[in-house]
Write an enzyme that holds these catalytic residues in place. Structure first.
Site, PDB file in Angstrom:
ATOM      1  N   LYS A  53       0.844  -1.205   0.000  1.00 40.05           N
ATOM      2  CA  LYS A  53       0.000   0.000   0.000  1.00 40.05           C
ATOM      3  C   LYS A  53       0.880   1.257   0.000  1.00 40.05           C
ATOM      4  O   LYS A  53       0.628   2.208  -0.737  1.00 40.05           O
ATOM      5  CB  LYS A  53      -0.946  -0.020   1.205  1.00 40.05           C
ATOM      6  CG  LYS A  53      -2.076  -1.045   1.020  1.00 40.05           C
ATOM      7  CD  LYS A  53      -2.833  -1.387   2.294  1.00 40.05           C
ATOM      8  CE  LYS A  53      -3.791  -2.564   2.021  1.00 40.05           C
ATOM      9  NZ  LYS A  53      -4.454  -3.090   3.212  1.00 40.05           N
ATOM     10  N   GLN A  97      -5.005  -1.820   9.419  1.00 42.20           N
ATOM     11  CA  GLN A  97      -4.875  -3.154   8.830  1.00 42.20           C
ATOM     12  C   GLN A  97      -5.502  -4.205   9.753  1.00 42.20           C
ATOM     13  O   GLN A  97      -5.252  -4.213  10.959  1.00 42.20           O
ATOM     14  CB  GLN A  97      -3.390  -3.462   8.571  1.00 42.20           C
ATOM     15  CG  GLN A  97      -3.132  -4.725   7.786  1.00 42.20           C
ATOM     16  CD  GLN A  97      -3.619  -4.682   6.343  1.00 42.20           C
ATOM     17  OE1 GLN A  97      -3.664  -3.636   5.717  1.00 42.20           O
ATOM     18  NE2 GLN A  97      -4.000  -5.826   5.810  1.00 42.20           N
ATOM     19  N   ASP A 120     -11.335   2.359   3.416  1.00 41.84           N
ATOM     20  CA  ASP A 120     -11.561   0.907   3.381  1.00 41.84           C
ATOM     21  C   ASP A 120     -13.046   0.586   3.236  1.00 41.84           C
ATOM     22  O   ASP A 120     -13.408  -0.551   2.903  1.00 41.84           O
ATOM     23  CB  ASP A 120     -11.091   0.297   4.712  1.00 41.84           C
ATOM     24  CG  ASP A 120      -9.908  -0.628   4.541  1.00 41.84           C
ATOM     25  OD1 ASP A 120      -9.688  -1.114   3.421  1.00 41.84           O
ATOM     26  OD2 ASP A 120      -9.223  -0.875   5.547  1.00 41.84           O
TER      27      ASP A 120
HETATM   28  N1  GUN Z   1      -6.812  -7.224   5.848  1.00 48.61           N
HETATM   29  C1  GUN Z   1      -6.992  -7.967   4.729  1.00 48.61           C
HETATM   30  N2  GUN Z   1      -7.552  -7.216   3.759  1.00 48.61           N
HETATM   31  C2  GUN Z   1      -7.727  -5.988   4.286  1.00 48.61           C
HETATM   32  C3  GUN Z   1      -8.248  -4.778   3.749  1.00 48.61           C
HETATM   33  O1  GUN Z   1      -8.705  -4.673   2.608  1.00 48.61           O
HETATM   34  N3  GUN Z   1      -8.247  -3.716   4.607  1.00 48.61           N
HETATM   35  C4  GUN Z   1      -7.781  -3.801   5.869  1.00 48.61           C
HETATM   36  N4  GUN Z   1      -7.844  -2.721   6.633  1.00 48.61           N
HETATM   37  N5  GUN Z   1      -7.294  -4.918   6.383  1.00 48.61           N
HETATM   38  C5  GUN Z   1      -7.265  -5.995   5.586  1.00 48.61           C
END
Ligand code: GUN
Length: 293
Positions: A53, A97, A120
């Site tokens: 990211k 996350q 998100d």
């Molecule tokens: N963990 C696995 N996929 C994601 C996601 O798309 N966003 C977040 N915040 N955590 C994750």
């Protein structure tokens, strides 16, 4: 033989559109999109996701903050950091996350993120907005699936979309996207889940099949009808001593048998996977442009 829906190519197109809009936003308003990412603990997969990211931010000209905290960080500290970012005008998107360590209440943390920075799309306000068709942030994997369908000119109106899996991150939101009364949606939606006794009874009826269960290759050629469009969200590691690493990555769909009957299909890897980060960047750009809320 099925058309292969190339998620890598489509995500590259989206990223190049984002880059152009980012340059325009900066030249016209001196605004740089900013994404703040919080990782608590040492989960290796999460660490890889967070790094990619940050890398995507860099390649698109975004500002990014990545904060890594130890496993035993108290919940209150996590919420304090989110609140600092809520108040910081240079932060347009906040991502915590998941999964979080067991002692931290995930819902409480997600609720602390200001909905207009929730890139998100996990905050209940954004989920509710999606359900009733109001503008809001849509979570990235389902938003990516929608873009794949749209950009591949797949007709969805009046079609039967069967979703396998009812997770908050994929199954529920993609169902809510696809039945909306709007362009590139307007489908008839069925959601299958763990209480579905005869899964193939449903999957055989699908014009569009979205597999998001996290079980390797459970959808096979005999479970689908001719001409189905298949979106495979699964990323499963299976042992394979013939490979250098000793494993390979497969989807929830048995590609070889299903692709013989499908009209279009996403591969794994290279289908839905690359779309998730592209849509996260897109949501962050939308937040910086101030066009969602
Ligand atoms: N963990 C696995 N996929 C994601 C996601 O798309 N966003 C977040 N915040 N955590 C994750």
């Amino acid at each position: 033989m099925a058309i292969i829906i190339d998620g890598k190519k489509i995500s590259d197109e989206i990223k190049s559109e984002i880059k152009q809009r980012t340059e325009k936003l900066f030249s016209e308003k001196s605004i740089k999109p900013g994404l703040a990412v919080l990782l608590v603990g040492n989960d290796p997969a999460s660490s890889i996701y967070v790094n990619s990211k940050a890398k995507a931010c860099q390649s698109l000209g975004f500002d990014s903050i990545v904060k890594r905290l130890p496993e035993d960080t108290p919940e209150s500290e996590v919420i304090n950091i989110v609140n600092q970012w809520n108040a910081d005008p240079s932060v347009h998107g906040i991502l915590v996350q998941l999964p979080l360590p067991k002692h931290i209440n995930e819902t409480k943390v997600l609720l602390s993120i200001q909905p207009n920075k929730d890139v998100d799309g996990f905050h209940p306000e954004n989920v509710g907005r999606l359900v009733i068709g109001l503008p809001g942030f849509v979570s990235c994997t389902p938003a990516g699936i929608f873009e794949l369908l749209k950009r591949s000119n797949i007709e969805t109106s009046g079609k039967h979309a069967v979703i396998v899996g009812r997770s908050n991150i994929v199954g529920k939101p993609i169902a809510n996207i696809l039945y909306q009364k709007k362009a590139f949606a307007n489908a008839i939606v069925t959601i299958c889940h763990t209480a579905t006794k005869d899964l193939s009874y449903y999957t055989k009826q699908a014009d569009i099949l979205v597999a998001a269960v996290g079980k390797p290759e459970i959808i096979r050629g005999e479970d689908v009808k001719e001409g189905v469009v298949v979106i495979d969200v699964g990323i499963n590691r299976v042992d394979d001593p013939s490979t250098e690493k000793g494993y390979r990555i497969v989807g929830d769909v048995h590609f070889d048998s299903v692709s013989k009957k499908a009209s279009a299909i996403t591969p794994v890897p290279g289908g839905v996977g690359p779309m998730t980060i592209a849509m996260l960047m897109y949501n962050t750009l939308l937040s910086a442009e101030g066009v969602v809320y």
